[in-house]
Design an enzyme around this catalytic site. Structure first.
Site, mmCIF file in Angstrom:
data_model
loop_
_atom_site.group_PDB
_atom_site.id
_atom_site.type_symbol
_atom_site.label_atom_id
_atom_site.label_comp_id
_atom_site.label_asym_id
_atom_site.label_seq_id
_atom_site.Cartn_x
_atom_site.Cartn_y
_atom_site.Cartn_z
ATOM 1 C CB SER A 1 -2.938 -2.656 -0.734
ATOM 2 O OG SER A 1 -2.340 -3.116 0.145
ATOM 3 C CG HIS B 1 10.959 5.516 2.121
ATOM 4 N ND1 HIS B 1 10.056 6.108 3.234
ATOM 5 C CD2 HIS B 1 10.396 4.248 1.999
ATOM 6 C CE1 HIS B 1 9.546 5.088 3.853
ATOM 7 N NE2 HIS B 1 9.489 4.037 3.205
ATOM 8 C CB CYS C 1 -5.940 -6.373 -2.192
ATOM 9 S SG CYS C 1 -4.688 -6.092 -1.245
#
Length: 129
Positions: A63, A68, A83
């Site tokens: 995944s 940020h 996953c």
């Protein structure tokens, strides 16, 4: 019921502001975090904003990891989503928090793919015109 994935959302506060503004450093930390968790790195994309801040993603076979950063607040928002049952996203999230010298780490782990969201937890948004 088994999950289709585990999604760790981490709010990191009190981070080293110089590290939060260093794109090359953050990129290396995220690649290393993925590898430490046992993930297979596929692609890497990071962007440095002016005057400050970095956003980026490491795509893994299992995944992704994202960030940020907000150096002016000593804050970073990170997601680690994996996953399958093999990779523990907490390993990567904890490594990232340590490398950024976070003094506070608030973590939420969500199991993904467990079926329909219960109505009381579902958010509805109308289209913007």
């Amino acid at each position: 019921m088994d999950t289709m994935g585990r999604h760790v959302i981490s709010e990191l506060w009190g981070c080293d502001t110089n590290k939060l503004n260093n794109m090359e450093f953050i990129e290396q930390v995220f690649v290393n975090a993925a590898l430490r968790a046992g993930a297979e790195v596929r692609e890497v994309a990071f962007h440095k904003f002016a005057p400050q801040g970095v956003s980026g993603v490491v795509i893994i076979s299992e995944s992704h990891l994202t960030i940020h950063s907000f150096p002016e607040h000593g804050y970073a928002s990170i997601d680690v989503y994996t996953c399958g049952p093999v990779i523990d996203p907490n390993v990567a999230a904890e490594f990232i928090a340590r490398e950024l010298n976070a003094t506070t780490s608030e973590v939420l782990e969500l199991p993904r793919g467990m079926g329909p969201v219960k109505p009381e937890k579902r958010l509805s948004h109308s289209a913007v015109k």
